[in-house]
Design a protein around this motif. Structure first.
Motif, mmCIF file in Angstrom:
data_model
loop_
_atom_site.group_PDB
_atom_site.id
_atom_site.type_symbol
_atom_site.label_atom_id
_atom_site.label_comp_id
_atom_site.label_asym_id
_atom_site.label_seq_id
_atom_site.Cartn_x
_atom_site.Cartn_y
_atom_site.Cartn_z
ATOM 1 N N ALA A 142 -15.491 16.422 -2.685
ATOM 2 C CA ALA A 142 -16.015 17.303 -3.732
ATOM 3 C C ALA A 142 -16.481 16.532 -4.956
ATOM 4 N N GLY A 143 -16.286 15.198 -4.960
ATOM 5 C CA GLY A 143 -16.799 14.412 -6.077
ATOM 6 C C GLY A 143 -15.771 13.648 -6.884
ATOM 7 N N ALA A 144 -14.511 13.604 -6.452
ATOM 8 C CA ALA A 144 -13.517 12.819 -7.186
ATOM 9 C C ALA A 144 -13.887 11.346 -7.115
ATOM 10 N N ASP A 145 -13.969 10.705 -8.270
ATOM 11 C CA ASP A 145 -14.339 9.291 -8.331
ATOM 12 C C ASP A 145 -13.134 8.368 -8.306
ATOM 13 N N GLN A 146 -11.968 8.893 -8.670
ATOM 14 C CA GLN A 146 -10.782 8.055 -8.817
ATOM 15 C C GLN A 146 -9.586 8.708 -8.133
ATOM 16 N N VAL A 147 -8.885 7.914 -7.345
ATOM 17 C CA VAL A 147 -7.568 8.311 -6.838
ATOM 18 C C VAL A 147 -6.617 7.258 -7.389
ATOM 19 N N ALA A 184 31.221 0.785 -8.975
ATOM 20 C CA ALA A 184 30.696 0.790 -7.614
ATOM 21 C C ALA A 184 29.492 1.714 -7.587
ATOM 22 N N ASN A 185 28.761 1.671 -6.504
ATOM 23 C CA ASN A 185 27.617 2.570 -6.365
ATOM 24 C C ASN A 185 27.546 3.120 -4.957
ATOM 25 N N GLY A 186 26.881 4.245 -4.848
ATOM 26 C CA GLY A 186 26.636 4.862 -3.558
ATOM 27 C C GLY A 186 25.169 5.182 -3.421
ATOM 28 N N GLU A 187 24.657 5.068 -2.229
ATOM 29 C CA GLU A 187 23.233 5.270 -2.008
ATOM 30 C C GLU A 187 23.006 6.070 -0.742
ATOM 31 N N THR A 188 22.023 6.921 -0.781
ATOM 32 C CA THR A 188 21.615 7.649 0.414
ATOM 33 C C THR A 188 20.101 7.603 0.516
ATOM 34 N N ARG A 189 19.608 7.695 1.715
ATOM 35 C CA ARG A 189 18.172 7.690 1.957
ATOM 36 C C ARG A 189 17.764 9.038 2.533
ATOM 37 N N VAL A 190 16.659 9.535 2.048
ATOM 38 C CA VAL A 190 16.211 10.864 2.458
ATOM 39 C C VAL A 190 14.686 10.900 2.468
ATOM 40 N N ALA A 191 14.139 11.660 3.376
ATOM 41 C CA ALA A 191 12.688 11.794 3.449
ATOM 42 C C ALA A 191 12.192 12.669 2.298
ATOM 43 N N PRO A 192 11.110 12.298 1.646
ATOM 44 C CA PRO A 192 10.582 13.122 0.552
ATOM 45 C C PRO A 192 10.030 14.436 1.081
ATOM 46 N N ASP A 193 10.000 15.438 0.224
ATOM 47 C CA ASP A 193 9.430 16.723 0.624
ATOM 48 C C ASP A 193 8.308 17.173 -0.314
ATOM 49 N N MET A 194 7.883 16.309 -1.222
ATOM 50 C CA MET A 194 6.742 16.620 -2.082
ATOM 51 C C MET A 194 6.084 15.321 -2.534
ATOM 52 N N ALA A 195 4.858 15.450 -3.005
ATOM 53 C CA ALA A 195 4.128 14.281 -3.491
ATOM 54 C C ALA A 195 3.266 14.688 -4.675
ATOM 55 N N SER A 196 2.980 13.713 -5.542
ATOM 56 C CA SER A 196 2.085 13.925 -6.678
ATOM 57 C C SER A 196 0.931 12.931 -6.586
ATOM 58 N N ILE A 197 -0.273 13.432 -6.792
ATOM 59 C CA ILE A 197 -1.468 12.590 -6.754
ATOM 60 C C ILE A 197 -2.163 12.718 -8.103
ATOM 61 N N ASN A 198 -2.672 11.608 -8.607
ATOM 62 C CA ASN A 198 -3.477 11.629 -9.823
ATOM 63 C C ASN A 198 -4.928 11.364 -9.439
ATOM 64 N N LEU A 199 -5.782 12.351 -9.708
ATOM 65 C CA LEU A 199 -7.195 12.279 -9.354
ATOM 66 C C LEU A 199 -8.042 12.315 -10.606
ATOM 67 N N GLY A 200 -9.208 11.699 -10.544
ATOM 68 C CA GLY A 200 -10.077 11.696 -11.711
ATOM 69 C C GLY A 200 -11.545 11.792 -11.336
ATOM 70 N N VAL A 201 -12.347 12.272 -12.292
ATOM 71 C CA VAL A 201 -13.801 12.318 -12.140
ATOM 72 C C VAL A 201 -14.432 11.747 -13.398
ATOM 73 N N ALA A 217 -17.778 10.539 -19.871
ATOM 74 C CA ALA A 217 -16.640 11.463 -19.970
ATOM 75 C C ALA A 217 -15.819 11.351 -18.696
ATOM 76 N N SER A 218 -14.514 11.230 -18.851
ATOM 77 C CA SER A 218 -13.624 11.145 -17.691
ATOM 78 C C SER A 218 -12.464 12.111 -17.878
ATOM 79 N N SER A 219 -12.003 12.672 -16.793
ATOM 80 C CA SER A 219 -10.843 13.568 -16.840
ATOM 81 C C SER A 219 -10.005 13.359 -15.592
ATOM 82 N N GLN A 220 -8.713 13.613 -15.740
ATOM 83 C CA GLN A 220 -7.770 13.431 -14.638
ATOM 84 C C GLN A 220 -6.919 14.682 -14.461
ATOM 85 N N VAL A 221 -6.519 14.902 -13.232
ATOM 86 C CA VAL A 221 -5.574 15.975 -12.923
ATOM 87 C C VAL A 221 -4.445 15.404 -12.088
ATOM 88 N N THR A 222 -3.256 15.925 -12.309
ATOM 89 C CA THR A 222 -2.107 15.569 -11.472
ATOM 90 C C THR A 222 -1.840 16.742 -10.546
#
Length: 242
Positions: free
Chosen positions: A144-149, A42-59, A120-125
């Motif tokens: 500020a110049g981020a080219d990629q989200v 069997a399985n059990g499931e719960t739903r909850v609002a997130p409290d953090m997020a991660s974004i990957n940005l690049g230039v 040259a390209s670089s990304q940050v999380t």
């Protein structure tokens, strides 16, 4: 001969001492073999609002030479990081996740490829713990110049409470299923023999850039975190009786 007899007597004593334990194990195995059992899941499931997020940005930086392209990329990324820190993102929540340098060619028809420069390209999380700052952080980096989200994903800093709620729901569902099968077969649940768990919290996969573009409103980027599903799977072996 006396020594041999004594040694033989000692050996018999050791076997006699071990016999009760071995017999008990054999009896338990035989009893389980003869018992009527159900192996259910069997399985059990719960739903909850997130409290953090991660974004990957690049230039991206381009120049005729490799060193110049790297320098251009570095200058843009420094501006993006400064904008993130100004938006309230701590340095420990900004992590470089990629750096690439590639030559750029043109391919004239019926002619050899010609090198035109380097890219040259670089990304940050970026991890955002205050979701109220999420849209502001995205806007600041693009300004500020981020080219990629490249994507955004939502998660939980500590999923243990949500996991425990899912566990309780899973065990209740498993117990109800066992009772149902027992009634259907004219038996009753005698005991739960074993219980195992699988699954658990899985971070949401990143939403692509197109999904973010659809959430843009007015001049500011608006992001809807929604809810996360936390699921736990359990398997139980039940012994039944009449």
């Amino acid at each position: 001969m006396k020594t041999l007899i004594q040694a033989g007597a000692l050996g018999l004593a050791l076997v006699a001492g071990a016999a009760p334990q071995a017999l008990a194990q054999a009896a338990a195995a035989d009893a389980m073999f003869r018992a009527t059992t159900f192996n259910l899941s069997a399985n059990g499931e719960t739903r909850v609002a997130p409290d953090m997020a991660s974004i990957n940005l690049g230039v991206v930086g381009e120049a005729p030479g490799a060193a110049a392209a790297l320098a251009a990329n570095s200058a843009k990324m420094n501006r993006v990081m400064a904008a993130l820190k100004k938006a309230g993102i701590a340095a420990r929540d900004i992590q470089t996740s990629g750096l690439n340098l590639n030559p750029q060619y043109v391919y004239p028809q019926n002619q050899p490829a010609r090198l035109t420069g380097y890219q040259a390209s670089s990304q940050v999380t970026v991890t955002v713990h205050d979701l109220a700052r999420l849209g502001q952080a995205v806007d600041a980096t693009v300004g500020a110049g981020a080219d990629q989200v490249n994507g955004i994903s939502f998660g939980l800093d500590d999923p243990s409470t949500a996991e425990d709620a899912a566990r309780l729901a899973a065990v209740r569902a498993l117990s109800a299923k066992a009772d149902l099968y027992a009634r259907a077969t004219g038996l009753r649940v005698a005991r739960l023999v074993s219980l195992s768990e699988g699954g658990g919290y899985t971070p949401q996969p990143p939403a692509p850039m197109m999904a973010m573009a659809r959430m843009e409103k007015s001049d500011a980027t608006s992001v809807a975190p929604g809810e996360l599903r936390v699921r736990v799977d359990v398997t139980g072996l039940y012994e039944l009786s009449r």
